[in-house]
Motif scaffolding. Structure first.
Motif, PDB file in Angstrom:
ATOM      1  N   ILE A 151       4.507  62.696  15.951  1.00 45.25           N
ATOM      2  CA  ILE A 151       3.796  63.695  15.151  1.00 45.25           C
ATOM      3  C   ILE A 151       4.282  63.657  13.702  1.00 45.25           C
ATOM      4  CG2 ILE A 151       3.394  66.166  14.802  1.00 45.25           C
ATOM      5  CD1 ILE A 151       3.696  66.445  17.906  1.00 45.25           C
ATOM      6  N   LEU A 152       5.584  63.612  13.496  1.00 48.36           N
ATOM      7  CA  LEU A 152       6.145  63.573  12.141  1.00 48.36           C
ATOM      8  C   LEU A 152       5.617  62.366  11.367  1.00 48.36           C
ATOM      9  CD1 LEU A 152       9.836  64.496  12.996  1.00 48.36           C
ATOM     10  CD2 LEU A 152       8.328  65.858  11.558  1.00 48.36           C
ATOM     11  N   ASN A 173      -3.544  60.418   6.194  1.00 49.42           N
ATOM     12  CA  ASN A 173      -3.830  61.264   7.341  1.00 49.42           C
ATOM     13  C   ASN A 173      -4.593  62.513   6.924  1.00 49.42           C
ATOM     14  OD1 ASN A 173      -3.082  63.688   9.178  1.00 49.42           O
ATOM     15  ND2 ASN A 173      -2.893  61.843  10.422  1.00 49.42           N
ATOM     16  N   ARG A 174      -5.680  62.778   7.638  1.00 48.62           N
ATOM     17  CA  ARG A 174      -6.506  63.951   7.374  1.00 48.62           C
ATOM     18  C   ARG A 174      -6.706  64.800   8.621  1.00 48.62           C
ATOM     19  NH1 ARG A 174      -9.232  62.978   2.375  1.00 48.62           N
ATOM     20  NH2 ARG A 174      -8.903  60.834   1.730  1.00 48.62           N
ATOM     21  N   ASP A 175      -5.875  64.583   9.642  1.00 47.53           N
ATOM     22  CA  ASP A 175      -5.996  65.329  10.894  1.00 47.53           C
ATOM     23  C   ASP A 175      -5.698  66.809  10.680  1.00 47.53           C
ATOM     24  OD1 ASP A 175      -6.621  63.112  12.463  1.00 47.53           O
ATOM     25  OD2 ASP A 175      -4.504  62.668  12.851  1.00 47.53           O
ATOM     26  N   THR A 176      -6.329  67.639  11.513  1.00 52.04           N
ATOM     27  CA  THR A 176      -6.033  69.070  11.501  1.00 52.04           C
ATOM     28  C   THR A 176      -4.683  69.310  12.170  1.00 52.04           C
ATOM     29  OG1 THR A 176      -7.052  69.471  13.651  1.00 52.04           O
ATOM     30  CG2 THR A 176      -8.504  69.646  11.691  1.00 52.04           C
ATOM     31  N   LEU A 220      -0.799  68.109  16.510  1.00 54.21           N
ATOM     32  CA  LEU A 220       0.054  68.550  17.618  1.00 54.21           C
ATOM     33  C   LEU A 220      -0.407  67.955  18.942  1.00 54.21           C
ATOM     34  CD1 LEU A 220       0.714  72.247  16.584  1.00 54.21           C
ATOM     35  CD2 LEU A 220       2.312  70.320  16.495  1.00 54.21           C
ATOM     36  N   ALA A 221      -1.711  67.748  19.091  1.00 52.11           N
ATOM     37  CA  ALA A 221      -2.237  67.144  20.315  1.00 52.11           C
ATOM     38  C   ALA A 221      -1.863  65.666  20.407  1.00 52.11           C
ATOM     39  CB  ALA A 221      -3.748  67.307  20.376  1.00 52.11           C
ATOM     40  N   HIS A 265       0.762  61.247  23.392  1.00 46.66           N
ATOM     41  CA  HIS A 265       1.525  60.044  23.071  1.00 46.66           C
ATOM     42  C   HIS A 265       2.046  59.336  24.307  1.00 46.66           C
ATOM     43  CE1 HIS A 265       5.232  58.076  21.246  1.00 46.66           C
ATOM     44  NE2 HIS A 265       4.228  57.457  20.694  1.00 46.66           N
ATOM     45  N   GLY A 266       2.256  60.086  25.392  1.00 51.79           N
ATOM     46  CA  GLY A 266       2.670  59.479  26.648  1.00 51.79           C
ATOM     47  C   GLY A 266       4.062  58.872  26.590  1.00 51.79           C
TER      48      GLY A 266
END
Length: 179
Positions: free
Chosen positions: A129-130, A138-141, A146-147, A152-153
């Motif tokens: 995540i970091l 990166n433009r993710d919400t 967090l998802a 990531h498994g």
């Protein structure tokens, strides 16, 4: 462009101020604003008053003087209204309207909004995540970022948790160059 903020950039602190462990933080390079967050922070606890002093050393390098930190009231239990960091008073402001899962650090001339990775997140997921949040494009919400950690498994906590946490601390919060 300046490099990503990470624990390698942590300046020497006076021994009385030395945190037991450096903050786990990744930030996008300085430049045009992209996305919902400017990076991510993985605190060790939900005690904002304890976690912020070490965190604020790094953003101060980019923001010059930090004036206040805004946080979501629902994300943190009681927090002090002020902290003294490097001899300056920083106001802490909790808002119901602050996007959950974020803190906003406001400086004299600019601000940084950081995704807050929950302290209980598995180390390998938190690293992912970091890194994702700090990627230049990166433009993710917040929710999607967090998802990505949960998807990531990383295997079981017994397989990866302790080893990954030790690796994270030993490497100063940096991922190996091969990643």
């Amino acid at each position: 462009m300046s490099p990503h903020l990470d624990t390698a950039a942590l300046p020497a602190l006076k021994s009385a101020e030395q945190p037991s462990r450096a903050p786990r933080l990744r930030s996008k390079p300085a430049g045009p604003v992209t996305g919902h967050v400017d990076g991510a922070w993985w605190p060790r606890t939900r005690d904002l008053g304890t976690e912020l002093p070490a965190l604020l050393v790094l953003p101060a390098l980019r923001l010059d003087r930090i004036e206040r930190v805004a946080y979501c009231l629902a994300d943190w239990p009681r927090a002090p209204r002020h902290l003294t960091v490097d001899g300056a008073v920083v106001r802490l402001e909790g808002f119901r309207s602050q996007r959950p899962g974020t803190v906003t650090i406001v400086g004299a001339r600019d601000r940084l909004t950081l995704l807050v990775v929950p302290p209980e997140t598995e180390p390998a997921d938190a690293e992912h995540i970091l890194t994702t949040a700090a990627h230049r494009d990166n433009r993710d919400t917040v929710e999607n970022l967090l998802a990505t950690g949960n998807a990531h498994g990383t295997g079981t906590a017994a397989d990866s948790g302790d080893e990954a946490a030790q690796r994270w601390d030993a490497e100063g919060g940096r991922l190996p160059a091969s990643v």
